[in-house]
Write an enzyme that holds these catalytic residues in place. Structure first.
Site, PDB file in Angstrom:
ATOM      1  N   HIS A  51      -1.041  -7.947  -0.387  1.00 59.05           N
ATOM      2  CA  HIS A  51      -1.226  -6.491  -0.627  1.00 59.05           C
ATOM      3  C   HIS A  51      -2.232  -6.075  -1.401  1.00 59.05           C
ATOM      4  O   HIS A  51      -2.856  -5.014  -1.675  1.00 59.05           O
ATOM      5  CB  HIS A  51       0.125  -5.810  -1.305  1.00 59.05           C
ATOM      6  CG  HIS A  51       1.280  -5.745  -0.450  1.00 59.05           C
ATOM      7  ND1 HIS A  51       1.230  -4.973   0.614  1.00 59.05           N
ATOM      8  CD2 HIS A  51       2.347  -6.581  -0.575  1.00 59.05           C
ATOM      9  CE1 HIS A  51       2.735  -5.059   1.310  1.00 59.05           C
ATOM     10  NE2 HIS A  51       3.207  -6.093   0.377  1.00 59.05           N
ATOM     11  N   TYR A  73     -19.361 -24.881   1.751  1.00 61.08           N
ATOM     12  CA  TYR A  73     -19.552 -23.828   1.869  1.00 61.08           C
ATOM     13  C   TYR A  73     -20.381 -23.398   2.983  1.00 61.08           C
ATOM     14  O   TYR A  73     -19.723 -22.038   3.665  1.00 61.08           O
ATOM     15  CB  TYR A  73     -20.336 -23.385   0.607  1.00 61.08           C
ATOM     16  CG  TYR A  73     -19.525 -23.554  -0.713  1.00 61.08           C
ATOM     17  CD1 TYR A  73     -18.609 -22.656  -1.352  1.00 61.08           C
ATOM     18  CD2 TYR A  73     -19.576 -24.585  -1.367  1.00 61.08           C
ATOM     19  CE1 TYR A  73     -17.932 -22.499  -2.510  1.00 61.08           C
ATOM     20  CE2 TYR A  73     -18.797 -24.800  -2.551  1.00 61.08           C
ATOM     21  CZ  TYR A  73     -17.940 -23.906  -3.120  1.00 61.08           C
ATOM     22  OH  TYR A  73     -17.415 -24.168  -4.214  1.00 61.08           O
ATOM     23  N   ASN A  78     -21.592 -16.289   9.567  1.00 54.57           N
ATOM     24  CA  ASN A  78     -22.869 -15.940   8.990  1.00 54.57           C
ATOM     25  C   ASN A  78     -23.490 -17.183   8.475  1.00 54.57           C
ATOM     26  O   ASN A  78     -23.066 -17.405   7.332  1.00 54.57           O
ATOM     27  CB  ASN A  78     -22.806 -14.700   7.948  1.00 54.57           C
ATOM     28  CG  ASN A  78     -24.278 -14.365   7.523  1.00 54.57           C
ATOM     29  OD1 ASN A  78     -25.269 -15.155   7.774  1.00 54.57           O
ATOM     30  ND2 ASN A  78     -24.363 -13.305   6.835  1.00 54.57           N
ATOM     31  N   ARG A 138     -23.961 -18.830  -0.072  1.00 50.97           N
ATOM     32  CA  ARG A 138     -23.805 -18.234  -1.489  1.00 50.97           C
ATOM     33  C   ARG A 138     -22.613 -17.218  -1.758  1.00 50.97           C
ATOM     34  O   ARG A 138     -21.874 -17.218  -2.464  1.00 50.97           O
ATOM     35  CB  ARG A 138     -24.946 -17.908  -1.900  1.00 50.97           C
ATOM     36  CG  ARG A 138     -25.921 -18.721  -2.297  1.00 50.97           C
ATOM     37  CD  ARG A 138     -27.259 -18.193  -3.049  1.00 50.97           C
ATOM     38  NE  ARG A 138     -27.960 -19.509  -3.701  1.00 50.97           N
ATOM     39  CZ  ARG A 138     -27.939 -19.437  -4.924  1.00 50.97           C
ATOM     40  NH1 ARG A 138     -27.254 -18.620  -5.768  1.00 50.97           N
ATOM     41  NH2 ARG A 138     -28.865 -20.472  -5.616  1.00 50.97           N
ATOM     42  N   ASN A 144     -11.119 -14.837  -4.594  1.00 50.70           N
ATOM     43  CA  ASN A 144      -9.779 -15.120  -4.066  1.00 50.70           C
ATOM     44  C   ASN A 144      -8.498 -14.648  -4.963  1.00 50.70           C
ATOM     45  O   ASN A 144      -8.471 -15.313  -6.134  1.00 50.70           O
ATOM     46  CB  ASN A 144      -9.745 -16.534  -3.528  1.00 50.70           C
ATOM     47  CG  ASN A 144      -8.472 -16.883  -2.953  1.00 50.70           C
ATOM     48  OD1 ASN A 144      -7.676 -16.083  -2.715  1.00 50.70           O
ATOM     49  ND2 ASN A 144      -8.309 -18.240  -2.680  1.00 50.70           N
ATOM     50  N   CYS A 149      -8.901 -21.837  -1.524  1.00 53.66           N
ATOM     51  CA  CYS A 149     -10.270 -22.085  -1.808  1.00 53.66           C
ATOM     52  C   CYS A 149     -10.588 -23.425  -2.293  1.00 53.66           C
ATOM     53  O   CYS A 149     -11.787 -23.716  -2.463  1.00 53.66           O
ATOM     54  CB  CYS A 149     -10.490 -20.977  -2.904  1.00 53.66           C
ATOM     55  SG  CYS A 149      -9.606 -20.721  -4.301  1.00 53.66           S
ATOM     56  N   HIS A 150      -9.559 -24.288  -2.837  1.00 54.70           N
ATOM     57  CA  HIS A 150      -9.824 -25.538  -3.388  1.00 54.70           C
ATOM     58  C   HIS A 150     -10.356 -26.316  -2.406  1.00 54.70           C
ATOM     59  O   HIS A 150     -10.898 -27.564  -2.645  1.00 54.70           O
ATOM     60  CB  HIS A 150      -8.384 -26.302  -4.043  1.00 54.70           C
ATOM     61  CG  HIS A 150      -7.255 -26.287  -3.086  1.00 54.70           C
ATOM     62  ND1 HIS A 150      -6.519 -25.253  -2.740  1.00 54.70           N
ATOM     63  CD2 HIS A 150      -6.957 -27.400  -2.440  1.00 54.70           C
ATOM     64  CE1 HIS A 150      -5.623 -25.554  -2.002  1.00 54.70           C
ATOM     65  NE2 HIS A 150      -5.656 -26.872  -1.756  1.00 54.70           N
ATOM     66  N   SER A 198     -21.908 -29.334   0.021  1.00 50.40           N
ATOM     67  CA  SER A 198     -22.165 -30.008   1.261  1.00 50.40           C
ATOM     68  C   SER A 198     -22.322 -31.709   1.003  1.00 50.40           C
ATOM     69  O   SER A 198     -22.430 -32.394   1.689  1.00 50.40           O
ATOM     70  CB  SER A 198     -23.537 -29.635   1.791  1.00 50.40           C
ATOM     71  OG  SER A 198     -23.384 -28.390   2.283  1.00 50.40           O
ATOM     72  N   GLU A 240      -2.928 -33.037  -1.373  1.00 52.55           N
ATOM     73  CA  GLU A 240      -3.102 -32.736  -0.105  1.00 52.55           C
ATOM     74  C   GLU A 240      -3.238 -34.079   0.693  1.00 52.55           C
ATOM     75  O   GLU A 240      -2.693 -34.297   1.898  1.00 52.55           O
ATOM     76  CB  GLU A 240      -4.029 -31.662   0.226  1.00 52.55           C
ATOM     77  CG  GLU A 240      -3.559 -30.333  -0.186  1.00 52.55           C
ATOM     78  CD  GLU A 240      -4.335 -29.135   0.530  1.00 52.55           C
ATOM     79  OE1 GLU A 240      -5.176 -29.257   1.177  1.00 52.55           O
ATOM     80  OE2 GLU A 240      -4.035 -27.828  -0.029  1.00 52.55           O
TER      81      GLU A 240
END
Length: 141
Positions: A45, A74, A83, A88, A97, A105-106, A111, A132
């Site tokens: 929500h 990224y 895109n 960035r 987040n 996001c972890h 790169s 993980e």
């Protein structure tokens, strides 16, 4: 690897349904990762996840496309979100987040292979990635 058992503190049955779903999902993530794909995601929500924006697109792409035990750069995530020049902006989306771990996001790294920054701290990011990897290895045996 921890020998501690996973348990939810008492009172979980008194929680509203969205919090019960969240509790079940987090319990599965930490204790029974093979179950997480079978569980419904908690209802989101947060206004950031409801508005039409590149940040929302990036977060939903991450949630949908980068699976447990995987990592993405990224730049790769920018490509996946439509895109290729917005690496960035992907970093900004990760900082925004509102529900880390559930929207993982972890799993977004540099790169170069370095983990990069994380709102919960770099040690936490490294621990989550390691958790993980270990759990994924267990599932493949």
């Amino acid at each position: 690897e921890s020998s501690a058992t996973c348990e939810v503190s008492g009172g979980a049955e008194e929680l509203p349904e969205p919090l019960r779903q969240c509790t079940a999902w987090l319990h599965a993530y930490f204790c029974e990762p093979a179950r997480t794909p079978c569980l419904p995601l908690p209802t989101f929500h947060h206004p950031l996840l409801l508005q039409d924006s590149f940040t929302k697109q990036v977060l939903w792409t991450l949630l949908r496309d980068v699976k447990f035990g995987e990592a993405v750069s990224y730049k790769q995530l920018a490509d996946l979100a439509g895109n290729s020049r917005a690496a960035r902006a992907v970093g900004g989306a990760m900082r925004s987040n509102p529900i880390p771990i559930i929207i993982p996001c972890h799993r977004v790294i540099r790169s170069s292979g370095q983990t990069g920054n994380y709102g919960g701290g770099n040690l936490m990011k490294e621990w989550l990635l390691s958790h993980e990897r270990l759990q994924k290895e267990k599932l493949t045996y």
